[in-house]
Design an enzyme around this catalytic site. Sequence first.
Site, PDB file in Angstrom:
ATOM      1  N   LYS A   1      36.476  35.589  39.717  1.00 33.33           N
ATOM      2  CA  LYS A   1      35.645  36.622  39.081  1.00 33.33           C
ATOM      3  C   LYS A   1      36.528  37.618  38.317  1.00 33.33           C
ATOM      4  O   LYS A   1      37.743  37.640  38.502  1.00 33.33           O
ATOM      5  CB  LYS A   1      34.818  37.338  40.150  1.00 33.33           C
ATOM      6  CG  LYS A   1      35.638  38.094  41.184  1.00 33.33           C
ATOM      7  CD  LYS A   1      34.769  38.549  42.363  1.00 33.33           C
ATOM      8  CE  LYS A   1      35.608  39.248  43.415  1.00 33.33           C
ATOM      9  NZ  LYS A   1      34.813  39.542  44.631  1.00 33.33           N
TER      10      LYS A   1
ATOM     11  N   TYR B   1      49.625  65.869  26.655  1.00 31.84           N
ATOM     12  CA  TYR B   1      48.424  66.705  26.631  1.00 31.84           C
ATOM     13  C   TYR B   1      48.395  67.707  27.765  1.00 31.84           C
ATOM     14  O   TYR B   1      48.862  67.424  28.868  1.00 31.84           O
ATOM     15  CB  TYR B   1      47.176  65.816  26.753  1.00 31.84           C
ATOM     16  CG  TYR B   1      46.816  65.072  25.483  1.00 31.84           C
ATOM     17  CD1 TYR B   1      46.629  65.747  24.273  1.00 31.84           C
ATOM     18  CD2 TYR B   1      46.636  63.697  25.503  1.00 31.84           C
ATOM     19  CE1 TYR B   1      46.278  65.068  23.121  1.00 31.84           C
ATOM     20  CE2 TYR B   1      46.276  62.997  24.353  1.00 31.84           C
ATOM     21  CZ  TYR B   1      46.100  63.702  23.167  1.00 31.84           C
ATOM     22  OH  TYR B   1      45.752  63.024  22.038  1.00 31.84           O
TER      23      TYR B   1
HETATM   24  C1  PLP Z   1      35.554  39.120  45.735  1.00 27.43           C
HETATM   25  C2  PLP Z   1      35.009  38.403  46.908  1.00 27.43           C
HETATM   26  C3  PLP Z   1      35.832  37.558  47.657  1.00 27.43           C
HETATM   27  C4  PLP Z   1      37.323  37.456  47.452  1.00 27.43           C
HETATM   28  O1  PLP Z   1      37.935  38.433  48.248  1.00 27.43           O
HETATM   29  P1  PLP Z   1      39.538  38.591  48.275  1.00 27.43           P
HETATM   30  O2  PLP Z   1      39.763  39.642  49.283  1.00 27.43           O
HETATM   31  O3  PLP Z   1      39.954  38.996  46.904  1.00 27.43           O
HETATM   32  O4  PLP Z   1      40.086  37.274  48.671  1.00 27.43           O
HETATM   33  C5  PLP Z   1      35.249  36.818  48.673  1.00 27.43           C
HETATM   34  N1  PLP Z   1      33.934  36.932  48.942  1.00 27.43           N
HETATM   35  C6  PLP Z   1      33.128  37.774  48.273  1.00 27.43           C
HETATM   36  C7  PLP Z   1      31.698  37.851  48.648  1.00 27.43           C
HETATM   37  C8  PLP Z   1      33.636  38.536  47.235  1.00 27.43           C
HETATM   38  O5  PLP Z   1      32.835  39.379  46.580  1.00 27.43           O
END
Ligand code: PLP
Length: 392
Positions: A36, A263
């Site tokens: 993702k 800034y």
């Molecule tokens: C993002 C996600 C993962 C992956 O988790 P990591 O800690 O990055 O391995 C697994 N399950 C769900 C439901 C997630 O949203």
Amino acid sequence: MLRETWAEIDPRRIVDNVRAIRGTLPAGVKLMAVVKANGYGHGDLEAAEAARQAGADCLAVAFLEEALRLRAGGVRLPILILTPIRPDQVELAMARDLTLTVTGADWFRELRRHSPTLAGRKLRVHVKADTGLGRIGFRTEAEWDALVPWLAAPDIDVDGFYTHFATAGQADTAYLERQARRFAELMTRCKASGITVRHYHCAGSAAALRFPGLALDMVRIGAAMYGFYPARLTPPVPLKPALSLHSTLMQVKRVRQGEYIGYDNAYRAEADEWIGTVPIGYADGWSQRMQGAPALVRGQRAAIVGRIAMDQLMLRLPGPCATGDRVTLIGRQGGQRIAFAELAAHIDGAAQEITTALTDRLAKVYANAKKEAEYAWDNAYFQPQRREPTVI
Ligand SMILES: *Cc1c(COP(=O)(O)O)cnc(C)c1O
């Protein structure tokens, strides 16, 4: 590559990480690679391909659009979408052979209004239970019982049943154990209701690597495949980061004690100092929370001083440096290294928060033969002019 600021990504390290993780899993456990958010900022297609090469059984993304991008890019592995999609989008998802997350009976009611017959095909789903993260999923036995008749329909294929932990990266395991016990109760309820489920799963990276007993039928590996692990814990196998971040000094100057930098006059030179300007800013994903963090120039540490602007930041240099000198914001230079753990601690966040923030304005350079050749060409063509500073 026109810009002198770029992320270098080595997909072979993702391959190595996935193989190493796979080696820790009990026999027969499937590995779902989570790609993702553009592969946690490393490139979704590149991460998916690395995971495939390392023998991942399937992939996961957060949203429908992310899954469609993978399919359009030629990815053939099964893909689970981790958040529920709208029932009116189900036919599109089925046409691309995607697996959906479902959490409640209302969703099925609306689905049947839209697509009473599902065009004669089977919809593959994973049912999500909320055992304590408080994010998505059904929570009670009554909610499960309401789901059962919908899941029992002949055109629904219940490929999975899962939950997600809230504290898998923390030293104290009490809450994780509580969630695991609750999940065990719900699995028992599920089995008793006559629904056939192919894969029970609950572990993301930290839970899978810390507690092999939680691997069940499948683990969902995101962070660890990119080389990330919770602060203050040690992974059972070495994990290597796959991304480094670099830029170049575009201006070097000598400032007098008391002069202001950036800034809001947020930094005032503590002494006569060398200050370098680097063409990376918060619009590239280098957040203002990185103020005070280190970068490497000529193999030495240099602090980011003053506010980080949209397109530039300033470094307090270890001494006179040249325009065109390489600046490393993540990774190695000389014998020095800026690790994700250090930067994550600096922003009180996680490494994946840093890599997913990197925007498309930055060039991404992949370490493989073809890309290396392209990059070498570009680099030769656009090699910045080195100018030694004039010492006043
Ligand atoms: C993002 C996600 C993962 C992956 O988790 P990591 O800690 O990055 O391995 C697994 N399950 C769900 C439901 C997630 O949203």
